[in-house]
Design a protein around this motif. Structure first.
Motif, mmCIF file in Angstrom:
data_model
loop_
_atom_site.group_PDB
_atom_site.id
_atom_site.type_symbol
_atom_site.label_atom_id
_atom_site.label_comp_id
_atom_site.label_asym_id
_atom_site.label_seq_id
_atom_site.Cartn_x
_atom_site.Cartn_y
_atom_site.Cartn_z
ATOM 1 N N ARG A 123 -3.106 0.636 -98.561
ATOM 2 C CA ARG A 123 -3.063 1.680 -97.543
ATOM 3 C C ARG A 123 -1.740 2.767 -98.096
ATOM 4 N N SER A 124 -0.710 2.160 -98.868
ATOM 5 C CA SER A 124 0.039 2.928 -99.569
ATOM 6 C C SER A 124 -0.439 3.739 -100.726
ATOM 7 N N LEU A 125 -1.358 3.122 -101.288
ATOM 8 C CA LEU A 125 -1.934 3.797 -102.408
ATOM 9 C C LEU A 125 -2.803 5.111 -101.953
ATOM 10 N N ARG A 126 -3.487 4.881 -100.666
ATOM 11 C CA ARG A 126 -4.240 6.077 -100.273
ATOM 12 C C ARG A 126 -3.344 6.748 -99.607
ATOM 13 N N THR A 127 -2.456 6.568 -99.020
ATOM 14 C CA THR A 127 -1.625 7.542 -98.182
ATOM 15 C C THR A 127 -0.510 8.108 -98.921
ATOM 16 N N ARG A 128 -0.304 7.438 -100.246
ATOM 17 C CA ARG A 128 0.892 7.788 -101.184
ATOM 18 C C ARG A 128 2.130 7.669 -100.316
ATOM 19 N N LYS A 129 2.311 6.873 -99.446
ATOM 20 C CA LYS A 129 3.576 6.711 -98.393
ATOM 21 C C LYS A 129 3.845 5.002 -98.292
ATOM 22 N N ALA A 130 5.167 4.780 -98.823
ATOM 23 C CA ALA A 130 5.523 3.357 -98.574
ATOM 24 C C ALA A 130 5.918 3.003 -97.174
ATOM 25 N N GLY A 131 6.323 4.207 -96.406
ATOM 26 C CA GLY A 131 6.932 3.671 -95.295
ATOM 27 C C GLY A 131 8.420 3.087 -95.029
ATOM 28 N N ALA A 132 9.074 3.239 -96.295
ATOM 29 C CA ALA A 132 10.493 2.736 -96.346
ATOM 30 C C ALA A 132 11.452 3.465 -97.128
ATOM 31 N N VAL A 133 12.399 3.444 -96.793
ATOM 32 C CA VAL A 133 13.694 4.056 -97.433
ATOM 33 C C VAL A 133 14.434 3.165 -98.140
ATOM 34 N N GLY A 134 14.658 3.822 -99.498
ATOM 35 C CA GLY A 134 15.382 2.862 -100.472
ATOM 36 C C GLY A 134 17.039 3.163 -100.380
ATOM 37 N N LEU A 135 17.699 1.908 -100.298
ATOM 38 C CA LEU A 135 19.297 2.106 -100.541
ATOM 39 C C LEU A 135 19.603 1.549 -101.750
ATOM 40 N N LEU A 136 20.140 2.645 -102.638
ATOM 41 C CA LEU A 136 20.760 2.296 -104.008
ATOM 42 C C LEU A 136 21.999 1.633 -103.738
ATOM 43 N N LEU A 137 22.295 0.432 -104.251
ATOM 44 C CA LEU A 137 23.797 -0.037 -103.885
ATOM 45 C C LEU A 137 24.157 -0.575 -105.532
ATOM 46 N N THR A 138 25.206 0.045 -105.967
ATOM 47 C CA THR A 138 25.340 -0.755 -107.483
ATOM 48 C C THR A 138 26.360 -1.761 -107.333
ATOM 49 N N GLU A 139 25.922 -2.752 -106.467
ATOM 50 C CA GLU A 139 26.619 -4.003 -106.328
ATOM 51 C C GLU A 139 25.877 -5.188 -106.389
ATOM 52 N N ASN A 140 26.279 -6.358 -106.325
ATOM 53 C CA ASN A 140 25.462 -7.400 -105.976
ATOM 54 C C ASN A 140 25.056 -7.369 -104.537
ATOM 55 N N LEU A 141 23.906 -8.017 -104.287
ATOM 56 C CA LEU A 141 23.327 -7.902 -102.887
ATOM 57 C C LEU A 141 24.150 -8.257 -101.956
ATOM 58 N N SER A 142 24.956 -9.444 -102.018
ATOM 59 C CA SER A 142 25.690 -10.010 -100.995
ATOM 60 C C SER A 142 26.789 -9.181 -100.608
ATOM 61 N N TYR A 143 27.201 -8.060 -101.260
ATOM 62 C CA TYR A 143 28.310 -7.129 -101.153
ATOM 63 C C TYR A 143 27.878 -6.317 -99.987
ATOM 64 N N ALA A 144 26.559 -5.838 -99.940
ATOM 65 C CA ALA A 144 26.152 -5.009 -98.448
ATOM 66 C C ALA A 144 26.734 -5.826 -97.125
ATOM 67 N N PHE A 145 26.733 -7.304 -97.407
ATOM 68 C CA PHE A 145 26.960 -8.165 -96.137
ATOM 69 C C PHE A 145 28.178 -8.544 -96.087
ATOM 70 N N ARG A 146 29.014 -8.229 -97.018
ATOM 71 C CA ARG A 146 30.310 -8.972 -97.218
ATOM 72 C C ARG A 146 31.352 -7.766 -96.849
ATOM 73 N N ASP A 147 31.250 -6.516 -97.458
ATOM 74 C CA ASP A 147 32.260 -5.532 -97.333
ATOM 75 C C ASP A 147 32.045 -5.081 -96.037
ATOM 76 N N PRO A 148 33.077 -4.824 -94.967
ATOM 77 C CA PRO A 148 32.887 -4.347 -93.698
ATOM 78 C C PRO A 148 32.381 -2.649 -93.873
ATOM 79 N N ALA A 149 32.995 -2.059 -94.719
ATOM 80 C CA ALA A 149 32.728 -0.599 -94.764
ATOM 81 C C ALA A 149 31.263 -0.214 -95.125
ATOM 82 N N ALA A 150 30.795 -1.207 -96.140
ATOM 83 C CA ALA A 150 29.374 -0.892 -96.402
ATOM 84 C C ALA A 150 28.491 -1.670 -95.397
ATOM 85 N N LEU A 151 28.896 -2.763 -94.755
ATOM 86 C CA LEU A 151 27.966 -3.185 -93.644
ATOM 87 C C LEU A 151 28.062 -2.214 -92.464
#
Length: 366
Positions: free
Chosen positions: A62-90
């Motif tokens: 479907r994404s190949l046909r519509t050329r839409k992924a249906g998702a927003v990407g969040l670029l975070l130049t930290e390890n993944l756990s940081y997004a759930f550990r840092d209150p401001a980032a969370l």
């Protein structure tokens, strides 16, 4: 009992359409455009699909046909756990997720190690656009994002010509905080700041490093402090500034110890985040220093833990930042020129700031 070698093949869109005696478009609409079918026909399609084991349209196809992924990407130049550990980032992540939910979009986290270049993670992310969360101006992952033909919104930093941005006026907010400390009478201050560049430095940051910082938010905050204190005769080159690459309360405590060991006569520690300030408070307690009688400590962000601790800080609307970034990105096609949203901040005067003690109070104090 031996399993049969003749296993039933999974149903396909074509076989399901044949079973129902309808077109493949009708089956597809039952999943992707339900308003195009009557409730009864859609119910019959879905019930037959369950009975035959049809899993639904292939999302990759479907994404190949519509050329839409249906998702927003969040670029975070930290390890993944940081997004759930840092209150401001969370808080920012929650706001962005709310914007995505409102638009029926998914959210794809693209975390990358701040000390290792991995632009492939950016290139292979199946997203329709990116929100870039607080990266330095020389970040290779940011360059990889901008090389992709999708809309991008930057939160906080850096400022990129032609790219939408959401942030606050860091300079004005820090100036307000500095003026509060100056009015209390503080002149002997030290600073604990977040990382200034991609290279690791866990120590003192001189004037040149401060002024050339690739994280412009930290550069703006330090510059505002320098100008405000210079206005009352403080030579900023003599003010000790300690940088920490990793962002945590333990790093804040270690940086505070480094400052107080270097100059025990400091009357205030100015921290460029609440997390670092909470660590500084812990170090003050460990040394038996009373806050604010012996030492004033300030932060920046206004996270819940800081408010609970009575920290004097700058409150910024991290949840609203996430919402605004998401709305800007998801409405990127509606405008022809880049937009910038600057959100308001508030000085929160807590119980961790007071006038410095006099020499007599130091001598006769506990």
């Amino acid at each position: 009992m031996a399993r049969s070698l003749h296993m039933r093949r999974p149903a396909t869109l074509a076989s399901l359409a044949a079973e129902l005696g309808v077109s493949r478009t009708t089956v597809s609409n039952a999943y992707n455009r339900p308003d195009q079918l009557s409730p009864e026909l859609r119910r019959r399609v879905l019930e037959t699909a369950r009975r035959l084991g049809y899993p639904g349209p292939d999302p990759v196809a479907r994404s190949l046909r519509t050329r839409k992924a249906g998702a927003v990407g969040l670029l975070l130049t930290e390890n993944l756990s940081y997004a759930f550990r840092d209150p401001a980032a969370l808080g920012f992540l929650e706001g962005l997720a709310m914007a995505c939910e409102g638009a029926g979009q998914g959210l794809h986290l693209v975390p990358v190690n701040p000390e290792r270049e991995d632009v492939a993670a950016v290139h292979r992310a199946g997203v329709d656009g990116f929100v870039v969360y607080s990266v330095p101006d020389d970040d290779p992952h940011l360059a990889a994002v901008l090389s992709r033909p999708v809309p991008t919104v930057v939160c906080d930093q850096p400022r990129v010509e032609g790219v939408d941005r959401v942030g606050i006026d860091d300079r004005a907010a820090t100036t307000q905080l500095a003026e509060r400390l100056i009015s209390l009478g503080h002149r002997k201050v030290g600073v604990v700041c977040m990382r200034l560049a991609r290279d690791r430095n866990d120590g003192f940051a001189g004037i040149e490093r401060q002024q050339s910082a690739h994280f412009h938010v930290q550069r703006a905050r330090l510059s505002a402090l320098a100008d405000a204190f210079a206005g009352v005769g403080v030579v900023w080159a003599d003010v000790p500034v300690v940088e920490r690459f990793d962002h945590g309360s333990a790093q804040g405590a270690a940086a505070a110890a480094q400052l107080l060991d270097t100059d025990p006569e400091l009357t205030a520690l100015i921290c460029t985040s609440d997390i670092l300030a909470l660590g500084a408070l812990a170090e003050a307690r460990r040394r038996g220093l009373r806050v604010p009688q012996d030492l004033t400590v300030t932060g920046f962000d206004g996270i819940t833990e800081a408010v609970r601790a009575g920290l004097t800080t700058i409150r910024q609307p991290v949840l609203d930042k996430g919402k605004a970034a998401g709305k800007l990105l998801l409405g990127a096609g509606e405008h022809g020129r880049p937009r910038q949203i600057i959100l308001p901040t508030e000085l929160v005067v807590g119980s961790t700031s007071a006038p410095p003690r006099t020499a007599e109070e130091r001598w006769f104090g506990p």
